[in-house]
Design a protein around this motif. Sequence first.
Motif, short mmCIF file in Angstrom:
data_model
loop_
_atom_site.label_atom_id
_atom_site.label_comp_id
_atom_site.label_asym_id
_atom_site.label_seq_id
_atom_site.Cartn_x
_atom_site.Cartn_y
_atom_site.Cartn_z
N SER A 299 0.83 -1.20 0.00
CA SER A 299 0.00 0.00 0.00
C SER A 299 0.87 1.26 0.00
O SER A 299 0.60 2.22 -0.73
N LEU A 300 1.94 1.24 0.80
CA LEU A 300 2.84 2.39 0.84
C LEU A 300 3.55 2.59 -0.49
O LEU A 300 3.77 3.72 -0.93
N SER A 301 3.93 1.49 -1.12
CA SER A 301 4.60 1.57 -2.43
C SER A 301 3.68 2.19 -3.46
O SER A 301 4.10 3.02 -4.28
N GLN A 302 2.40 1.78 -3.44
CA GLN A 302 1.44 2.34 -4.39
C GLN A 302 1.24 3.83 -4.16
O GLN A 302 1.16 4.62 -5.11
N LYS A 303 1.16 4.22 -2.87
CA LYS A 303 1.01 5.65 -2.57
C LYS A 303 2.24 6.43 -3.02
O LYS A 303 2.13 7.54 -3.54
#
Length: 330
Positions: free
Chosen positions: A20-24
């Motif tokens: 999720s952090l990578s996508q953000k």
Amino acid sequence: MQSAEELEQDIESLKREISSLSQKGDKLKAQKFEKECSELSNHPVVKEFESVFNKFPKLYEILAKENRIIETNDNNTSDEPSEADLSFVKRRKLETGDSTFEHRMFDKSIADLFVDASPSTSPSKRRNKLQNYKGLESQVSIENAYRLFGITFFPLVDPSDINFEDNNIDRKMLGIRLEVFNERLRQFEKPHYILLKQKVKSNSWSLFKHTIPIFVDLESIFQKIDGGIITTLNQVYLFAKQVYIQLLFVSQRMQLLERLQDVKLISNLEIDLQVAAVNFNIQEVKRVRLFLRDDQIISCSTSDSDDNLKVLLLGPVRELELKLSRLVSN
């Protein structure tokens, strides 16, 4: 103590959180890139290139054909560029956003002349290689053609980085040459140089030496390119282009003001090195002080506190000649 099942659940939860952090992070990078592209699309230099390509479509065809030849030789592909490539700004997006595009500092036909930087190669051998190289004169002409665009690169070696024990060079260097064309004088101004050197424990580039004027914040521009962690040639090119734009603005402001003095619209011109604070007389009576930033006049004051004149002169620098012409004629 956690059981194996609980540990596995925690790991899966951690993976989801990382994903999720990578996508953000990717989303923020994309937003930042789109913002930069949007700002660049409205930049006067970009619009000037678009105007040149519109007036001389053959020039764009030649440059596009050259890029296609290079990509075909390197990537073994015959894909033709899409119609979107006809836009200068969209081509800029391809150059910076498409991972299949690689910026090349040197033309392939002359790159082999720069590869052999071995300290054991004698000057006579290098001289013979140059003398035996057929078509060198035409390649020099190609280099001169590239220099017309204002930003060129050249290889160099710092003698202190030569490792004679293993016959190798410890750190690579790259030279950047920036040349601004002075339209008023019909010649290139004195070139500026920036030397980059790779760090010892990484392949990122760092500023080594330069001849850029002190009023150009070179360190700040360098840090704005991906936080100063410059590892690719695309990033080096973007850095060089930002510096070139700053030098171009200064030159254009100087050219305009000198032209205004030549045609007698102003007199007693006083300017600073950055051409940011400007003083001059209008009709030998009124003293005007301007503050300029990039291609805009952001502040104006007069000797007689003429508010109408202050409002009139604010705005794009390129409109100053027309405004003064109307003022003097009235």
